[in-house]
Enzyme design. Sequence first.
Site, PDB file in Angstrom:
ATOM      1  CG  HIS A  45     -64.876  29.092  24.277  1.00 49.04           C
ATOM      2  ND1 HIS A  45     -65.889  28.705  25.123  1.00 49.04           N
ATOM      3  CD2 HIS A  45     -65.185  30.347  23.887  1.00 49.04           C
ATOM      4  CE1 HIS A  45     -66.755  29.697  25.247  1.00 49.04           C
ATOM      5  NE2 HIS A  45     -66.354  30.708  24.510  1.00 49.04           N
ATOM      6  N   GLY A 155     -64.834  32.493  16.235  1.00 47.63           N
ATOM      7  CA  GLY A 155     -65.722  31.433  15.777  1.00 47.63           C
ATOM      8  C   GLY A 155     -66.720  31.923  14.739  1.00 47.63           C
ATOM      9  CD  GLU A 156     -66.364  29.664   9.717  1.00 47.57           C
ATOM     10  OE1 GLU A 156     -67.114  28.675   9.604  1.00 47.57           O
ATOM     11  OE2 GLU A 156     -65.352  29.842   9.009  1.00 47.57           O
ATOM     12  CB  VAL A 184     -67.508  23.258  18.055  1.00 54.36           C
ATOM     13  CG1 VAL A 184     -67.523  21.931  18.796  1.00 54.36           C
ATOM     14  CG2 VAL A 184     -66.135  23.497  17.425  1.00 54.36           C
TER      15      VAL A 184
HETATM   16  P1  AMP Z   1     -67.700  33.966  23.656  1.00 48.64           P
HETATM   17  O1  AMP Z   1     -66.964  33.507  24.864  1.00 48.64           O
HETATM   18  O2  AMP Z   1     -69.094  33.434  23.552  1.00 48.64           O
HETATM   19  O3  AMP Z   1     -67.593  35.456  23.438  1.00 48.64           O
HETATM   20  O4  AMP Z   1     -66.960  33.316  22.417  1.00 48.64           O
HETATM   21  C1  AMP Z   1     -65.572  33.487  22.239  1.00 48.64           C
HETATM   22  C2  AMP Z   1     -65.195  32.996  20.878  1.00 48.64           C
HETATM   23  O5  AMP Z   1     -65.544  31.626  20.746  1.00 48.64           O
HETATM   24  C3  AMP Z   1     -65.929  33.747  19.753  1.00 48.64           C
HETATM   25  O6  AMP Z   1     -65.019  33.971  18.689  1.00 48.64           O
HETATM   26  C4  AMP Z   1     -67.013  32.777  19.372  1.00 48.64           C
HETATM   27  O7  AMP Z   1     -67.439  32.918  18.024  1.00 48.64           O
HETATM   28  C5  AMP Z   1     -66.317  31.447  19.578  1.00 48.64           C
HETATM   29  N1  AMP Z   1     -67.314  30.393  19.764  1.00 48.64           N
HETATM   30  C6  AMP Z   1     -68.312  30.354  20.671  1.00 48.64           C
HETATM   31  N2  AMP Z   1     -69.059  29.254  20.502  1.00 48.64           N
HETATM   32  C7  AMP Z   1     -68.521  28.576  19.448  1.00 48.64           C
HETATM   33  C8  AMP Z   1     -68.843  27.355  18.771  1.00 48.64           C
HETATM   34  N3  AMP Z   1     -69.868  26.596  19.141  1.00 48.64           N
HETATM   35  N4  AMP Z   1     -68.067  26.984  17.743  1.00 48.64           N
HETATM   36  C9  AMP Z   1     -67.012  27.749  17.348  1.00 48.64           C
HETATM   37  N5  AMP Z   1     -66.649  28.899  17.956  1.00 48.64           N
HETATM   38  C10 AMP Z   1     -67.397  29.305  18.987  1.00 48.64           C
END
Ligand code: AMP
Length: 292
Positions: A45, A155-156, A184
């Site tokens: 994040h 995030g990808e 990441v």
């Molecule tokens: P979430 O809180 O899991 O809904 O994620 C919020 C954002 O963070 C989304 O756009 C995810 O794709 C991104 N995200 C979560 N984990 C990662 C990671 N390990 N690397 C890059 N982006 C991430």
Amino acid sequence: MPVPSRLPFEVLRAPAEMRARAEDLRRDGLRIAVVPTMGYLHDGHLSLLRAARANADVVVLTIFVNPTQFGPNEDLARYPRDEAGDLEKARACGLDLAFCPDAAAMYPPGSQTFVEVRELSSPLCGERRPGHFAGVATVVTKLFHITRPHVAFFGEKDYQQLAVIRRMTRDLDLGIEIVGVPIVREADGLAMSSRNVYLTPEERAQALSLSRGLAAAEAAFRAGERDAAALVAAARAPIDAAPLARIDYVELRDAEELTPMTRVDGRAVLALAVFFGKTRLIDNRVLVPSRR
Ligand code: AMP
């Protein structure tokens, strides 16, 4: 080093107040970036927040555990939360605003409108989590209307989600730039996820099989393998060998349309979802044939 922010950091909870603030910022000619999250922030994040910080005048972090994207037997009730810790991290990243609504503010009684991105939502996670991407597309549309961004960062790691949001933004003429940020990983290769805290030490150790499987498939791809079934088999082998892992899917698909591929003759994504107990982890790798 924390980046100094121009505005005092503020937490807003009411959609109307957030939208009014965003309108004021736009009127002042400022470029707004939004980073939608479900909180429990980790370095994945934070890389989104840093990318946003470098790209815009004002960065809005949204934290909302969106009930409409969880299925009835999923982990909504136990999803990890730490709002105070998240806001501290956001402040340290030089953020300006956090928007942290509650579910009643986002879905008042009588809410019944959904955004559906049809084909891209059908396979992979969409097939196994019916309604998930309609929940995501709907909440992201709402968050876009509330925070009024010029640019949004995703995030990808959630590859299909990014594809769905890009298409939705294009199809609905939302006029927002969508930026994808690379995955990441922990030092040992595990993709960072808020859900990693659910893993027992044994599961955590075996969860490495996901990134190892993707690396093995990529090595085979670089060595010239183009057959989708062979690449999927290479990715599955270490995961099949992990006794606590239960594969939900491992699939190779066209990187843009997410349609099936039998041979990799263009950009492809190798995507997987694997259960450890009740914890479902996802990961992916994009495979790009070099032009000769
Ligand atoms: P979430 O809180 O899991 O809904 O994620 C919020 C954002 O963070 C989304 O756009 C995810 O794709 C991104 N995200 C979560 N984990 C990662 C990671 N390990 N690397 C890059 N982006 C991430």
